[in-house]
Write a protein that holds these residues in place. Structure first.
Motif, PDB file in Angstrom:
ATOM      1  N   TYR A 183       1.298  54.435   0.462  1.00 55.01           N
ATOM      2  CA  TYR A 183       0.424  53.281   0.703  1.00 55.01           C
ATOM      3  C   TYR A 183      -0.614  53.617   1.767  1.00 55.01           C
ATOM      4  CZ  TYR A 183       3.077  49.939  -2.114  1.00 55.01           C
ATOM      5  OH  TYR A 183       3.653  49.256  -3.147  1.00 55.01           O
ATOM      6  N   ASN A 236      -0.784  48.049  -4.477  1.00 51.61           N
ATOM      7  CA  ASN A 236      -0.078  46.869  -4.985  1.00 51.61           C
ATOM      8  C   ASN A 236       1.037  46.501  -4.015  1.00 51.61           C
ATOM      9  OD1 ASN A 236       1.279  44.885  -6.371  1.00 51.61           O
ATOM     10  ND2 ASN A 236       1.317  45.975  -8.322  1.00 51.61           N
ATOM     11  N   ASP A 242       2.618  43.515  -4.014  1.00 56.22           N
ATOM     12  CA  ASP A 242       3.429  42.414  -4.538  1.00 56.22           C
ATOM     13  C   ASP A 242       4.905  42.730  -4.352  1.00 56.22           C
ATOM     14  OD1 ASP A 242       1.147  41.134  -5.282  1.00 56.22           O
ATOM     15  OD2 ASP A 242       1.234  41.772  -7.392  1.00 56.22           O
ATOM     16  N   HIS A 300       6.909  44.055  -7.363  1.00 53.64           N
ATOM     17  CA  HIS A 300       6.548  45.445  -7.656  1.00 53.64           C
ATOM     18  C   HIS A 300       7.277  46.403  -6.717  1.00 53.64           C
ATOM     19  CE1 HIS A 300       4.107  48.929  -8.701  1.00 53.64           C
ATOM     20  NE2 HIS A 300       3.874  49.110  -7.414  1.00 53.64           N
TER      21      HIS A 300
END
Length: 375
Positions: free
Chosen positions: A103, A114, A116, A119
């Motif tokens: 990330y 992403n 979320d 996820h």
């Protein structure tokens, strides 16, 4: 449960061969970034095909070691506590580490991220926090199933029908790999959750094979293997490696295999799936033969190889990050997979840096919860 646990010096050498093959796979796999097949690409593909025995060998060794420790009735609660403690903390810690690293890298490179929660949970459940962590999900599945597999194994063993059990496990694995579990839609998104949850089906054969090798180990040691037969083993290894190269050419470079073997057609996938376990078993036998011949050696180089095997768990966890950083940095200086020195140099750097990382980390308290036991 057996009270007497026998130790086998050759196991760490076999683990060393397996972890070296893992690094080899992940370095040679950069042939997929080449535009066309050339001599270097063909070399990478052959190395990649040959090295794919790594995970099956780790599973065979897991079956061997598990049966060596737990071959009778098991205290299931104690077994699960001990086995999951040996793999689950490490998996969760490194999943979090790799998730944060990727990330951060995506943010720095201005790529979409992403965040979320569903996820992220999905990635933890499926070993998707980084490409190599799927192996830990597989190991956890096999640990959870081992008591049931052991009961079934002992049932067949008492009736002298282990060969039938092995053949059944082989056949189920072949069918599973020929007809993979399809993706399903969850909240409107295609996921591989069923495929991940059933991943163990394709590897039970290797676990049972490892249990059988331990069961008949002393008998196998008494059987001498002529050196000439080991030379003959190079013939099927060469043939299967060539078949694997054709498979990669078909998958990644849109090579039409029917141009060379028109009679194969749709049978090509069946052929590769059916012969792959025998291909790997030939490599296992060669690795085992080499391990037995070097286990009594006291040379520094072979002691280092034995230590690589003892560190294999930690090296597996760390090497992917080392390789990730190297491949981000080196191409910026014009050194990438199109260079003939890429594979040997990057493999050596990845191995050495991963080894040294484990060497340092294992000195800290409770390091076994991070990189596993290094005994």
């Amino acid at each position: 449960m057996d009270n007497k646990v026998r130790y086998f010096d050759e196991i760490n050498f076999l683990r060393a061969f397996a972890i070296l093959a893992v690094i080899s796979i992940h370095v040679s796999a950069y042939f997929t970034r080449m535009d066309a097949i050339n001599g270097l690409g063909a070399l990478y593909m052959s190395i990649d095909v040959l090295s794919h025995f790594a995970v099956p060998l780790f599973i065979v060794l897991s079956g061997f070691v598990l049966y060596n420790k737990y071959s009778d009735d098991i205290d299931i609660k104690w077994f699960y506590k001990k086995r999951l403690k040996s793999v689950l903390p490490q998996y969760l810690i490194f999943s979090t580490f790799y998730l944060a690293a990727t990330y951060t890298g995506s943010i720095v490179l201005a790529r979409p991220v992403n965040l979320d929660l569903p996820h992220i949970i999905y990635r933890y459940l499926t070993g998707g926090c980084f490409y190599h962590l799927w192996f830990f999900v597989l190991i956890i599945q096999l640990y959870l199933l081992y008591p049931a597999i052991l009961r079934l194994y002992n049932y067949f063993d008492l009736r002298g029908r282990l060969l039938e059990l092995l053949f059944t496990a082989y056949l189920i694995g072949v069918l599973y790999n020929v007809y993979p579990i399809p993706d399903i839609f969850i909240l409107g998104t295609s996921t591989q959750i069923l495929g991940v949850a059933t991943k163990f089906i394709g590897y039970v054969f290797y676990l049972v094979l490892g249990m059988t090798i331990r069961r008949r180990y002393d008998e196998l040691l008494l059987k001498s293997v002529p050196k000439l037969s080991l030379c003959y083993a190079s013939i099927p290894l060469l043939c299967c490696t060539v078949i694997g190269i054709f498979g990669y050419a078909q998958r990644y470079f849109y090579f039409d295999i029917t141009q060379i073997l028109p009679v194969m057609g749709s049978y090509w996938h069946w052929l590769t799936v059916m012969i792959t376990p025998f291909y790997y078993m030939t490599i296992f036998a060669l690795c085992f033969y080499i391990s037995l011949n070097i286990v009594s050696s006291r040379s520094t180089a072979l002691k280092w190889l034995e230590k690589i095997g003892a560190y294999s768990f930690g090296i597996y966890l760390i090497h992917a990050f080392v390789l990730y950083i190297i491949v981000l940095a080196f191409p910026r200086f014009g050194f990438d997979w199109n260079n003939w020195l890429f594979y040997p140099l990057i493999s050596i750097i990845t191995l050495v840096m991963s080894y040294l990382s484990v060497e340092v980390l294992q000195k800290f308290p409770y390091s076994e919860y991070l990189i596993g036991s290094t005994r």
